[in-house]
Write an enzyme that holds these catalytic residues in place. Structure first.
Site, short mmCIF file in Angstrom:
data_model
loop_
_atom_site.label_atom_id
_atom_site.label_comp_id
_atom_site.label_asym_id
_atom_site.label_seq_id
_atom_site.Cartn_x
_atom_site.Cartn_y
_atom_site.Cartn_z
N ASP A 17 0.85 -1.20 0.00
CA ASP A 17 0.00 0.00 0.00
C ASP A 17 0.88 1.25 0.00
OD1 ASP A 17 -2.31 1.86 1.03
OD2 ASP A 17 -3.29 -0.06 0.66
N TRP A 38 -6.13 1.85 -6.80
CA TRP A 38 -6.19 3.22 -7.34
C TRP A 38 -6.96 4.08 -6.36
CZ3 TRP A 38 -5.41 4.60 -12.86
CH2 TRP A 38 -5.79 5.92 -13.15
N GLY A 60 -11.46 4.48 1.01
CA GLY A 60 -12.54 3.49 1.13
C GLY A 60 -13.51 3.71 -0.02
N ASP A 79 -19.05 3.49 -7.54
CA ASP A 79 -20.11 3.77 -8.50
C ASP A 79 -19.92 2.91 -9.74
OD1 ASP A 79 -18.38 5.31 -10.46
OD2 ASP A 79 -18.10 6.55 -8.68
N GLU A 126 -4.84 -18.92 15.62
CA GLU A 126 -5.43 -17.99 14.65
C GLU A 126 -5.01 -18.36 13.22
OE1 GLU A 126 -5.87 -13.84 17.21
OE2 GLU A 126 -3.89 -14.43 16.50
C1 GLA Z 1 -6.86 5.44 1.78
C2 GLA Z 1 -7.27 4.01 1.51
C3 GLA Z 1 -6.58 3.11 2.50
C4 GLA Z 1 -5.08 3.25 2.35
C5 GLA Z 1 -4.69 4.71 2.54
C6 GLA Z 1 -3.22 4.93 2.24
O1 GLA Z 1 -7.37 5.90 2.98
O2 GLA Z 1 -8.65 3.86 1.55
O3 GLA Z 1 -6.95 1.78 2.29
O4 GLA Z 1 -4.70 2.83 1.07
O5 GLA Z 1 -5.45 5.58 1.72
O6 GLA Z 1 -2.84 6.23 2.39
#
Ligand code: GLA
Length: 728
Positions: free
Chosen positions: A365, A476, A528, A533, A613
């Site tokens: 990420d 993205w 999020g 859409d 877990e």
């Molecule tokens: C947004 C995304 C998260 C993460 C952060 C990274 O908030 O929804 O999942 O990728 O950016 O900065």
């Protein structure tokens, strides 16, 4: 033939498996809307009763017919300023300052298939799709409007859009160009819209359509967390299981407005399209403007029936079929596991632990580029920070692939940090008003996606990274609302075009990347679900549903999302406890059940899981693979009504052949000395006997749907249960 025109009565009939949509060319060429609803034979022009109402004026050439008023007639695409005082579909300012638009029928054409609109996402044609194009003109303005209706008979869907063409030799300024205008002549309706906020998207809110009406929409430059471009109109008594329901969903990711109002005579009008407040489009002679399209559907099978129509059309005709509906790779995402604090060693450690449990893709990420160790810097500088990683992206990706996993990477292409080499080199590439300090949000500004040079730069920068490593997936992101909508590249009289041109720029970039990397899967995201859409779904088969990963909050978010969008499109992950957003602790098994009703993945540090877990995660992944097709392709039913149930949430999936069903229940609030959670199942074959897996119990589909089934007594808050029924 799903489209018919009766030249004697001048009635158009659009027919799908279970619905009928009718229009008529009325006197003076006014295009009247007659009916939309359940399949029926015959023509319903008798419904339009003329009544002389005071203060509702008349068309000049029909002045003696005092009942024939644009203010009271049900119209298919209302003009403005000429005597219809309800919400207009189109507003235009002529060169001389006149603002009247009076549209009349000028011709029509029925053609097989459908054309692809330039630069916009669309509903891909099915084998039996037919198109009706009705041309309306305003000869005084020299404006021609082509109303397009694409009929999808098997899916009970009609897709609408409008194309506005300047046939005059003077410029016209469009001030509103809606996609949908839908009049309901008689009867009460409720409107359900989907509001929300960051971390809590798409909450349904239901109210009776009133005089004065309701407007919802977005001026944020994105479809938004706050109001989704999807509304439902339904009979006041409609429930999840029964009642007449209409939906209107824009295939669009930018600003939008939905207006619903009841007029003086009880007619209800819905207008939906690009938000007119952030919109003004200069149409030079000969130029045209294409609105985004809207997916209309009707179901007499209640809200669940309507949702299933939307799930089907989105899965079959909007989302690209090259992506499997299920299973998709089970991913582990680094965000909540490490935030900005990682190097390649740490990421490979996650990958190793994840792989041992059966996860299939590692997604790196935010934080891998420029000098990005926090959110104040480097957006736009899409250059791998090899110093931080300790290796190249190619080497990291190789390490992940060597474990037998795929590799994915996060980008936020439309954004720029003030603290970036890109901003220092091109401050004019950021949207900002001359002479005014810009509004900042998460320390970032927005790139001017209307500009081709900006699009080209981002494209090349992303390609350089994507070419340097084996990358199968891109997340993205889009992490702020747009403000200071001023482009240094647009002339003063075209600044009003920015918001729409921005979205076209984003769509262009997405298309180019997918053309260059046809095997790439892009997951949409906007903090999020800020851009959840149908427009984004055209490019991205899945969208991160919400930054709120708390399984209990996700029950509401995913349920709200399910009214319009299929489960196969909802990004959902199991995250750590206590949850990073809410602080709540929820059993791992329940987190698994909730994330499984989405595109399944994990977003936690896998190395921190206990042996017990890890064993449970292995089981969850096996279950995911076992049920993935049933969940992604099956019929989905909400078993809890729209108002929600304070104590628990239940939902189910039924396989297309109705031989299998999966019923889920999560307890929100345990009651001491309470009652068994009771649900009536849906969608089963009434004549079949279904066995509850792992038990001797069986019952007929008819019994389970009519009499229902009581789950075992819950034992604690947040307990999750999953029951698998198999037809004998
Ligand atoms: C947004 C995304 C998260 C993460 C952060 C990274 O908030 O929804 O999942 O990728 O950016 O900065």
């Amino acid at each position: 033939m799903s489209i018919r025109f009766n030249s004697e009565t001048r009635v158009f009939s659009l027919t799908t498996a279970n619905t009928l949509y009718q229009m008529q060319i009325g006197q003076a060429g006014v295009l009247l809307h007659l009916f939309y609803g359940p399949q029926a034979t015959g023509e319903m022009d008798y419904l339009v009763r003329l009544q002389d109402r005071g203060f509702s004026g008349n068309i000049y050439e029909l002045a003696s017919q005092r009942g024939y008023s644009l203010d009271t007639l049900p119209q298919e695409y209302s003009g403005s300023g000429v005597g219809d005082y309800r919400a207009p579909a189109v507003q235009v300012r002529a060169e001389n300052g006149s603002r009247s638009v009076d549209l009349r029928y000028a011709g029509h054409e029925i053609t097989p298939g459908r054309e692809r609109p330039q630069g916009l996402p669309y509903v891909r044609p099915a084998e039996d799709t037919e198109t009706l194009t009705i041309t309306l003109t305003d000869p005084v303005l020299g404006l021609r409007v082509q109303l397009k209706y694409h009929v999808f008979p098997a899916q009970d869907v009609i897709v609408r859009s409008a194309r506005l063409i300047n046939d005059s030799n003077r410029p016209l300024r469009l001030e509103k160009a809606a996609t949908v205008c839908l009049d309901f002549l008689y009867g009460d309706l409720d409107v359900i819209h989907f509001h929300g906020r960051h971390n809590m998207e798409r909450l349904p809110e239901r109210q009776r359509v009133s005089h004065g009406g309701l407007q919802v929409g977005s001026r944020r430059g994105m479809s938004s967390h706050h109001h989704n471009p999807f509304v439902i109109l339904c009979a006041p008594h409609a429930t999840e299981r029964q009642g007449e329901c209409y939906g209107s969903m824009l295939v669009y990711s930018g600003n939008h407005l939905e207006e619903v109002e009841k007029d003086q005579g009880g007619t209800i009008r819905l207008v939906s399209g690009i938000h007119p407040e952030e919109f003004s489009w200069l149409l030079a002679p000969g130029e045209d403007f294409q609105t985004p399209e809207a997916i209309l559907s009707f179901s007499a099978q209640g809200l669940n029936g309507l949702s299933r129509n939307y799930h089907r059309i989105l899965r079959e005709q909007v989302i690209d079929k090259k992506y499997p509906q299920g299973p998709r790779p089970v991913l582990i995402n680094s965000w909540e596991a490490a935030y900005f604090d990682f190097d390649a060693e740490k990421i490979l450690g996650f990958a190793r632990a994840a792989r041992q449990m059966g996860m299939e893709m590692l997604v790196l990420d935010d934080g891998w580029f420029g000098k990005r160790n926090n959110d104040t810097t480097s957006l736009g500088d899409w250059v791998v920070n090899e110093q931080k990683l300790g290796c190249s992206m190619g080497a990291l990706s190789e390490g992940v692939h060597a474990l037998g996993m795929k590799f994915g990477l996060w980008f936020e292409p439309e954004m720029i940090s003030e603290d970036s080499d890109l901003y220092r080199a091109h401050p004019d590439w950021a949207l900002q008003d001359p002479g005014r300090k810009p509004n900042v949000s998460r320390n970032q500004l927005v790139l001017d996606m209307t500009r081709e040079d900006v699009g080209e730069y981002i494209f090349q920068a992303m390609c350089a990274v994507l070419d340097s490593a084996q990358i199968e997936y891109v997340k993205w992101d889009f992490n702020r609302s747009i403000a200071n909508s001023y482009s240094h590249a647009l002339p003063a009289d075209r600044q009003g075009e920015l918001a729409h041109r921005f979205i076209l720029g984003t769509y262009r970039l997405l298309s180019r990347l997918l053309e260059r990397y046809p095997d790439l899967m892009i997951e949409g995201c906007s903090g999020g679900g800020g851009r959840f859409d149908a427009g984004m779904l055209f490019y991205c088969p899945q969208i991160w549903c919400s930054d709120d990963t708390d399984a209990i909050e996700r029950l509401e978010i995913q349920r709200g999302t399910s009214y319009g969008y299929p489960v196969s499109a909802m990004g959902a992950h199991v995250s750590a406890c206590p949850n990073h957003q809410s602080g709540r602790s929820v059993p791992l098994s329940t987190r698994g059940i909730v994330a499984q009703s989405g595109t399944f993945g994990y977003e936690l540090n896998p190395e921190k899981l206990t042996e017990e877990e890890r064993e449970e995660v292995r089981r969850q992944i096996q279950d995911y693979h076992r049920y993935a097709e049933l969940i992604a392709q099956g019929d989905y039913f909400r078993l809890t009504e729209l108002d929600g149930n304070p104590d628990w949430e239940a939902w189910m999936f039924v396989s297309p052949d109705r031989k299998e069903a999966l019923v889920n229940l999560v307890i929100r609030h345990i009651r001491t000395n309470g009652t068994f959670p009771f649900v009536r199942l849906q969608g089963l074959d009434p004549d079949r006997e279904y066995q509850l897996e792992g038990t001797d119990f069986s019952a007929t589909g008819a019994a389970l749907m009519a009499g229902g089934f009581a789950f075992p007594m819950p034992r604690w808050d947040y307990e999750g249960k999953q029951l698998h029924w198999i037809a004998k």
